[in-house]
Every structure is written in C-alpha cells, then in structure tokens.
Write an enzyme that holds these catalytic residues in place. Structure first.
Site, PDB file in Angstrom:
ATOM      1  N   ASP A  57      -5.055  30.110  23.230  1.00  0.00           N
ATOM      2  CA  ASP A  57      -4.364  28.947  22.672  1.00  0.00           C
ATOM      3  C   ASP A  57      -4.354  27.748  23.618  1.00  0.00           C
ATOM      4  O   ASP A  57      -3.640  26.766  23.371  1.00  0.00           O
ATOM      5  CB  ASP A  57      -2.925  29.329  22.294  1.00  0.00           C
ATOM      6  CG  ASP A  57      -2.896  30.382  21.192  1.00  0.00           C
ATOM      7  OD1 ASP A  57      -3.651  30.227  20.214  1.00  0.00           O
ATOM      8  OD2 ASP A  57      -2.123  31.355  21.312  1.00  0.00           O
ATOM      9  N   ASP A  58      -5.156  27.816  24.679  1.00  0.00           N
ATOM     10  CA  ASP A  58      -5.188  26.737  25.654  1.00  0.00           C
ATOM     11  C   ASP A  58      -5.798  25.467  25.053  1.00  0.00           C
ATOM     12  O   ASP A  58      -6.905  25.496  24.492  1.00  0.00           O
ATOM     13  CB  ASP A  58      -6.009  27.169  26.875  1.00  0.00           C
ATOM     14  CG  ASP A  58      -6.041  26.111  27.945  1.00  0.00           C
ATOM     15  OD1 ASP A  58      -5.033  25.980  28.663  1.00  0.00           O
ATOM     16  OD2 ASP A  58      -7.059  25.404  28.052  1.00  0.00           O
ATOM     17  N   VAL A  59      -5.090  24.351  25.199  1.00  0.00           N
ATOM     18  CA  VAL A  59      -5.544  23.081  24.632  1.00  0.00           C
ATOM     19  C   VAL A  59      -6.847  22.625  25.285  1.00  0.00           C
ATOM     20  O   VAL A  59      -7.753  22.100  24.618  1.00  0.00           O
ATOM     21  CB  VAL A  59      -4.451  22.007  24.785  1.00  0.00           C
ATOM     22  CG1 VAL A  59      -4.967  20.643  24.353  1.00  0.00           C
ATOM     23  CG2 VAL A  59      -3.211  22.384  23.989  1.00  0.00           C
TER      24      VAL A  59
END
Length: 307
Positions: free
Chosen positions: A261-263
């Site tokens: 879920d890392d931007v």
C-alpha cells in the site's frame, strides 16, 4: 569455502563486496535527501558515526582499488579492538545487504515487464538497511501519512533533540536516540517538535517495549515466519501492515516483505507504465504475481525510479 567478511588495513578495514554491487548506485540512494541527519556524503564517500555497544566509531566509507569498500576509522571513543572491527564490518555488511545473493532477483526481474528495465538501469543497487530495530520502527512511524520531505524534517528534530553526537572536522555526527531516552518522555514533549499526539504516543510505546525487552530484533528474526513477525509488529499500537513490512524489509531483511500500500510504490508503477493513474491494489497484486520471494527488492528498485 570460508567467506572473508573483512580484512585489516592500517587505517581501518577492507570489506569485500559481491559482483552484483555498485557503490555509486547505493550512494545515490543515500543522497536522495539533503536533510538526512544520520550521515554525510562528501566527495563520493559516506561519513557516519557507528555505535558499537558503549563505543562510537566515526568512519569514512568509499570504494577501494579492488572494487570493495574501504572503511577508514576517523575519530572514535576507545581503541579499535578486533571485536570492534568485526562489529563495524558486520554493521556495514548488514547496512549494504552485502551477503545477499541477488542473481535470482535479477533472473526474475529480467523476465518481468515492470522490472526488466528498472533492474538494468540500477544494477548493483542494494536495499540500504536500517540495522537498528528502534531506528527502523521510528522511521516507519515518523513517515506515516506525510510527505518524505517533512518526514526527514521530523527525524532531524527528533534525533537532534534526544540523540547524542560525536564531532569530526568541526561538525557533529548524530547517534540515533536510545529507546530508554524516548520511553522516559511525555507525549507533550514530542508534540513540541510538531509530532501529532498519536505519533508521539506510538514512539513512546515502541521505545518502552524495546527498552524493557518486550520487543527485540532477535525475537522477530526467530518468530518462525515472516507472517508471524509481521503479526508481532502489528500487535503494537501505531504499527500497521505498511510500517511492519517497511521494518521487515529494511531492518529484518525479509526479501518477501511487501509494503503493497506504499504510495511511492504506486507512483513508481504509474511512472514505469506511463499511466495516467496509479494502479489499484488488485492491479498491483496482478503485476507482482511473479515477484515472490523478491517483493522487497522489487519495491526498492521501483522506488529508485522516483529520485
């Protein structure tokens, strides 16, 4: 066959590196922020204070003529014993992930549409680690839901307020705050540095657990599986899946850790694909289907696209 991890030099130690290693590529990662407070890069070399128990060694790290690393001891507290040399050598091997065989990763990446060009472009890049568990967890918590520039600003305030330092060449080199020092703080004290109330509480909670021995790197490494280690971390208030996988990736060195879920990862995938939007989680799961067990390295290489 015996593996030579380091050899003595008159002014320090020599640390051999694997074939799939580029000091220049790793230096670019370390130099990605001008506000990094835990090291300095000057004239193509890294200057850092490394703590070994009660002693601190100031080192200069650069390439040597053989292609390995020349670690020169500058200023220190105490003598440079063989035990201290060994500690510094293994710290650096861990920091640069030098004992990792990356040949299988490159073989996988070569056949992957998303990674093939990225792996070729940044060949020799390693996951630059954070060997100290407390520092790794703090950096994960500090970086939650803020941009990278502000995260570096908060880290600098935190380190300069509560860490220690050694002086070399007329300037201080920082040592990350000790857990017991942060455990003794109030949330209000951290809030004065512009931390939110919740992040202040999270940092103090983690510091208390590590200072009391309730949480350690050894416990996590011997959890039995990456999933169990992740569960141990996410059971702590303030540590969600993203922060846990960040720590599993950069401190505990699980190559299959995956902060999905890392931007930054999403933005990197968007850039590589030339897309007008970031991928959905389901799309990213599909794109990463063949990365196992190299999700951490795939993520790190894709982050490299952004700087």
């Amino acid at each position: 066959m015996n593996i030579i991890h380091w050899t003595d030099l008159p002014d320090g130690i020599a640390v051999p590196v694997p074939v799939e290693f580029s000091f220049e590529e790793n230096l670019k990662y370390l130099a990605r922020s001008t506000n990094e407070c835990m090291l300095e890069i000057r004239d193509g070399k890294v200057y850092k204070a490394i703590q070994a128990g009660e002693e601190v060694v100031m080192v200069e790290i650069g390439p040597d003529e053989s292609g390995g690393l020349h670690v020169r001891f500058l200023e220190k507290s105490g003598g440079i014993s063989n035990q201290l040399r060994e500690h510094i050598a293994f710290y650096i091997r861990d920091w640069f992930d030098l004992d990792r065989d990356l040949a299988p990763f490159y073989e996988m990446a070569q056949a992957d549409a998303l990674l093939s060009q990225t792996a070729r472009s940044f060949y020799g890049l390693r996951i630059m680690g954070i060997p100290d568990l407390f520092e790794a967890v703090c950096w994960g918590i500090i970086g939650q839901q803020i941009n990278l520039a502000f995260a570096y600003t908060l880290k600098r305030r935190f380190v300069e307020a509560y860490g220690s330092s050694v002086w070399h060449g007329g300037q201080p080199y920082q040592i990350f705050p000790a857990p017991h020092r942060i455990a003794a703080l109030t949330a209000e004290e951290l809030q004065s540095l512009s931390f939110t109330a919740r992040k202040s509480e999270y940092l103090i909670e983690v510091a208390s657990r590590i200072a009391s021995g309730q949480l350690s790197k050894e416990q996590l490494l011997h959890a039995g599986s990456i999933k169990k280690a992740e569960q141990m971390l996410t059971s702590i208030r303030g540590i969600g899946p993203w922060t846990a996988n960040y720590v599993l990736m950069r401190c505990l060195r699980f190559p299959s850790a995956f902060p999905i879920d890392d931007v930054g990862l999403h933005n990197a995938v968007k850039a590589v694909l030339g897309s007008d939007r970031k991928p959905t989680r389901q799309e990213l799961l599909q794109l990463s289907a063949n990365w196992s067990p190299w999700e951490a390295y795939a993520t790190f290489y894709l982050w490299r696209v952004l700087y």
